[in-house]
Design an enzyme around this catalytic site. Structure first.
Site, PDB file in Angstrom:
ATOM      1  N   LYS A   1       0.818  -1.225   0.000  1.00 49.18           N
ATOM      2  CA  LYS A   1       0.000   0.000   0.000  1.00 49.18           C
ATOM      3  C   LYS A   1       0.848   1.270   0.000  1.00 49.18           C
ATOM      4  O   LYS A   1       1.995   1.274   0.428  1.00 49.18           O
ATOM      5  CB  LYS A   1      -0.981  -0.037   1.170  1.00 49.18           C
ATOM      6  CG  LYS A   1      -2.110  -1.035   0.850  1.00 49.18           C
ATOM      7  CD  LYS A   1      -3.341  -0.864   1.670  1.00 49.18           C
ATOM      8  CE  LYS A   1      -4.408  -1.809   1.121  1.00 49.18           C
ATOM      9  NZ  LYS A   1      -5.525  -1.984   2.010  1.00 49.18           N
TER      10      LYS A   1
ATOM     11  N   ARG B   1      -4.022 -10.248   4.525  1.00 49.48           N
ATOM     12  CA  ARG B   1      -4.361 -10.228   3.091  1.00 49.48           C
ATOM     13  C   ARG B   1      -3.134  -9.739   2.326  1.00 49.48           C
ATOM     14  O   ARG B   1      -2.634  -8.651   2.608  1.00 49.48           O
ATOM     15  CB  ARG B   1      -5.548  -9.278   2.871  1.00 49.48           C
ATOM     16  CG  ARG B   1      -6.017  -9.162   1.442  1.00 49.48           C
ATOM     17  CD  ARG B   1      -7.143  -8.132   1.332  1.00 49.48           C
ATOM     18  NE  ARG B   1      -7.700  -8.073   0.005  1.00 49.48           N
ATOM     19  CZ  ARG B   1      -7.205  -7.341  -0.992  1.00 49.48           C
ATOM     20  NH1 ARG B   1      -6.136  -6.600  -0.800  1.00 49.48           N
ATOM     21  NH2 ARG B   1      -7.783  -7.356  -2.174  1.00 49.48           N
TER      22      ARG B   1
HETATM   23  N1  HH2 Z   1      -7.404  -3.581   0.254  1.00 44.62           N
HETATM   24  C1  HH2 Z   1      -7.628  -3.574  -1.078  1.00 44.62           C
HETATM   25  C2  HH2 Z   1      -8.747  -4.240  -1.606  1.00 44.62           C
HETATM   26  N2  HH2 Z   1      -9.586  -4.919  -0.802  1.00 44.62           N
HETATM   27  N3  HH2 Z   1     -10.202  -5.652   1.353  1.00 44.62           N
HETATM   28  C3  HH2 Z   1      -9.998  -5.681   2.662  1.00 44.62           C
HETATM   29  N4  HH2 Z   1     -10.833  -6.344   3.479  1.00 44.62           N
HETATM   30  N5  HH2 Z   1      -8.941  -5.032   3.240  1.00 44.62           N
HETATM   31  C4  HH2 Z   1      -8.046  -4.313   2.489  1.00 44.62           C
HETATM   32  O1  HH2 Z   1      -7.119  -3.721   3.068  1.00 44.62           O
HETATM   33  C5  HH2 Z   1      -8.244  -4.273   1.072  1.00 44.62           C
HETATM   34  C6  HH2 Z   1      -9.358  -4.963   0.528  1.00 44.62           C
HETATM   35  C7  HH2 Z   1      -6.689  -2.862  -1.991  1.00 44.62           C
HETATM   36  O2  HH2 Z   1      -5.742  -3.768  -2.530  1.00 44.62           O
HETATM   37  P1  HH2 Z   1      -5.836  -4.412  -3.989  1.00 44.62           P
HETATM   38  O3  HH2 Z   1      -6.984  -5.348  -4.080  1.00 44.62           O
HETATM   39  O4  HH2 Z   1      -4.533  -5.008  -4.365  1.00 44.62           O
HETATM   40  O5  HH2 Z   1      -6.015  -3.164  -4.946  1.00 44.62           O
HETATM   41  P2  HH2 Z   1      -7.213  -2.647  -5.841  1.00 44.62           P
HETATM   42  O6  HH2 Z   1      -8.320  -2.253  -4.913  1.00 44.62           O
HETATM   43  O7  HH2 Z   1      -6.606  -1.494  -6.590  1.00 44.62           O
HETATM   44  O8  HH2 Z   1      -7.627  -3.781  -6.734  1.00 44.62           O
END
Ligand code: HH2
Length: 280
Positions: free
Chosen positions: A223, A257
């Site tokens: 992040k 995660r």
């Molecule tokens: N962070 C992201 C997406 N979903 N869900 C939970 N429960 N907690 C988190 O911290 C979280 C999440 C962001 O990460 P990522 O899926 O890699 O990115 P993007 O939203 O750009 O697909």
């Protein structure tokens, strides 16, 4: 303490669970476009399971700050084929990362076992009805605003207390909607409507959340706040991500995660082995 997610049950305490991220999106902040093709997403998911992932989180809409919202039809088109192909092939629970009740319901029907709802601050409870109907697990994540607005001057008097109050409120409302506490996982939502300082405050006070009698999930992987402390692009933020994961394990967090499953498992198994020998 027990987490129930359809046919899966996780009793705690147990070694920290690792949730591998599978983004079926063109624009996710760290791996956008890599797994948009369903066959590549399925192959990647299977690699994460081979590396030791205990759960998989499948998402079809980026929630990075300023992301362009995706239509329901497009999100369904991205994630459902992946879930349909994966569910019979892997032994681990599949989580659907969505803010849309219809996507959650279709994903559960296709074989997902948890709903990861980063917009758990919604008023409508269609999402919760779907979770209750399937007896699914449910990640209730704290977000201030929406991905489009969340990083516009987020302010809190006391971020930890406000997130705690949010969890108490949602646990009550979820119970009223037929979702039992045993289905619920809490997530403070690092980076979702928080400044660097808010993220650090939440990470420093994780023990306040691990005392709430529900499993706590933490998403810090790659992040931008890590880059805010020590300039680094997303692909170079693994060390900072692992530092947070290890501290979170010490604070009692039950689910990490991550995009980097093998590396995270190594870091947290070493942390757990050391913690097991602590006498004071
Ligand atoms: N962070 C992201 C997406 N979903 N869900 C939970 N429960 N907690 C988190 O911290 C979280 C999440 C962001 O990460 P990522 O899926 O890699 O990115 P993007 O939203 O750009 O697909």
């Amino acid at each position: 303490m027990l987490l129930r997610a359809r046919q899966f049950e996780f009793p705690f305490p147990r070694p920290t669970l690792v949730m591998g991220v599978v983004n079926v999106t063109p624009d996710s902040f760290s791996d956008g476009g890599q797994f948009l093709d369903p066959a590549r997403a399925v192959a990647h998911a299977q690699e994460l399971v081979a590396e030791g992932a205990d759960l998989l989180d499948i998402g079809g809409e980026s929630t990075r700050p300023g992301a362009t919202p995706v239509s329901e039809a497009e999100e369904l088109r991205r994630v459902i084929p992946v879930i349909e192909q994966l569910a019979p092939r892997v032994q681990v629970p599949l989580s659907i990362d969505t803010m849309k009740p219809a996507v959650a319901r279709a994903a559960l029907a296709a074989g997902a076992s948890l709903v990861n709802d980063v917009a758990a601050n919604r008023e409508a409870d269609d999402m919760w009805r779907a979770v209750a109907d399937f007896g699914a697990g449910y990640v209730v994540m704290h977000m201030r605003g929406t991905p489009q607005t969340m990083q516009t001057h987020p302010t809190y008097v006391d971020v930890t207390r406000e997130v705690e109050e949010f969890f108490h409120d949602r646990l009550q409302r979820l119970a009223a909607a037929g979702v039992t506490a045993g289905q619920v996982v809490l997530d403070v939502g690092i980076g979702f409507g928080k400044t660097l300082e808010h993220n650090l405050q939440l990470l420093a006070t994780l023990e306040r959340f691990t005392k709430l009698q529900r499993p706590v999930l933490l998403g810090v992987s790659r992040k931008s706040f890590i880059g805010g402390l020590r300039s680094a692009v997303a692909a170079e933020r693994l060390p900072g991500s692992l530092a947070c994961a290890c501290l979170a394990v010490e604070a009692g967090v039950q689910i990490i995660r991550t995009h980097d499953v093998a590396e995270t498992i190594q870091a947290i198994r070493v942390t757990e082995a050391i913690l097991a020998r602590k006498t004071i």
